[in-house]
Design a protein around this motif. Sequence first.
Motif, short mmCIF file in Angstrom:
data_model
loop_
_atom_site.label_atom_id
_atom_site.label_comp_id
_atom_site.label_asym_id
_atom_site.label_seq_id
_atom_site.Cartn_x
_atom_site.Cartn_y
_atom_site.Cartn_z
N PRO A 21 43.21 33.63 45.54
CA PRO A 21 42.04 34.50 45.39
C PRO A 21 42.25 35.64 44.39
N VAL A 22 43.47 36.17 44.33
CA VAL A 22 43.67 37.31 43.43
C VAL A 22 43.89 36.86 41.99
N PHE A 23 44.81 35.90 41.80
CA PHE A 23 45.21 35.59 40.43
C PHE A 23 44.37 34.51 39.76
N VAL A 24 43.81 33.58 40.55
CA VAL A 24 43.06 32.50 39.93
C VAL A 24 41.56 32.77 39.99
N MET A 25 41.07 33.11 41.17
CA MET A 25 39.63 33.33 41.29
C MET A 25 39.22 34.76 40.97
N VAL A 26 40.22 35.68 40.96
CA VAL A 26 39.97 37.09 40.68
C VAL A 26 38.84 37.64 41.55
N LEU A 27 39.01 37.44 42.86
CA LEU A 27 38.03 37.97 43.82
C LEU A 27 38.69 39.05 44.67
N GLY A 28 37.85 39.84 45.31
CA GLY A 28 38.39 40.86 46.21
C GLY A 28 39.25 41.87 45.49
N LEU A 29 38.80 42.24 44.29
CA LEU A 29 39.62 43.13 43.47
C LEU A 29 39.69 44.54 44.01
N CYS A 30 38.59 44.99 44.62
CA CYS A 30 38.55 46.40 44.99
C CYS A 30 39.70 46.79 45.91
N PRO A 31 39.86 46.09 47.06
CA PRO A 31 41.01 46.44 47.89
C PRO A 31 42.31 46.12 47.18
#
Lengths: 212, 192
Positions: A21-31
């Motif tokens: 989720p963080v490195f590939v989809m780049v989601l949930g960046l805020c937290p």
Amino acid sequence: MSQTTVRTWDEFMEGVWRQNPVFVMVLGLCPALAVTVSAVNALSMGLATTFVLTCSCVLVSLLRKLIPKEVRIATYIVIIATFVTVVDYLIQAVSLALYDALGAFIQLIVVNCIILGRAEAHASKNPPFKAMVNALGMSLGFTIGLFALGAVREILGAGKLFGVALFGANFQPWVVMVLPPGGFFVLGMWLLVFAAVARRKQRKLAEVAQNA
Amino acid sequence: MHESAWQIFISAFLANNFVLAMFLGLCPFIGVSGKLETAAPMGAATTFVMLVASLCAYGLNLLLTSFNLEFLRLIAYIVIIASAVQLVEMVLKKYSPALFRALGIYLPLITTNCAVLGVALFQTAREYDFVQSVTFAVGAGAGFTLALVLMASVRERLTLSDVPSVAQGTALSLMLAGILSLAFMGFAGLGG
């Protein structure tokens, strides 16, 4: 390994690596950027998200035949908000210091797009066990991503890891790394690393295909 | 709380800019900042939702506190925000279908924009009164719009320049955001 365990393992690893989720989809960046000033904060945030994500996905999956299609998003959000409230009070009871460090970002787990995304894209279409495995994989991937950010930022910005000093007394901390810009820079670097690795892999595959 | 409205506005607008200093609302910040003509309306829509959410949250908080139902706060806020977004969506669809299509998926996603929920949560945590809450919401919205427009302007120019291909896309946007954020740190201390 039998066929089913292979499939379960695949389901699990999808979130950890292929669809991180963080490195590939780049989601949930805020937290991901806001709380990762230290490795401990990053891990706690990861654990809190794991709890919310897994519980919500299992519940959504259990209720998937009862929830009318028109109000599904609202229902998911209410389910997620319930579990976030639980986590919020739980952390407050267990460690007040941690609660202060994470601040409003515990409550902001509600609007973490990963959770709503998983509930909508996966849990609403799959049986509870499968949803749980997928959610656990995603959470682990998210936690790894947070940890990678938090560790780099803590090492560079404070010269410590888990509060233990790594370098000698002469180390001059790179303070900008624990300040907001550092979050953007470190995540940008990680994405560059991932892009470079993916590209190298592609080139190797192309070479193999050419030789064959 | 003795902060003046002006201080709150400047703080939310520049010094503690929601996007660049507090990491709120990053998804639309990265997602919609490709073109200037979608960035500005997106900022305006988000500001409007923030304002509505802030007003409702203020009233709701009074109500919940008087009934000792603080544990329902989060759930109540999110439902309010979802309804406000629905309202904006309907208005836009009726009066500007082109813009409605341009914003696409990001419009309903304002619901999960943490900046909006952030406004509601922060104003509660800091115990702002009514005027303070409204200025805080307007300042936060203006700050969000400013960051979005700045980023879009830079990215529009960037499409014409020669970038290493490995750095294209999100990685480059994040680096840019880092530099912008560095610049915004110069406002630290402004407005107290």
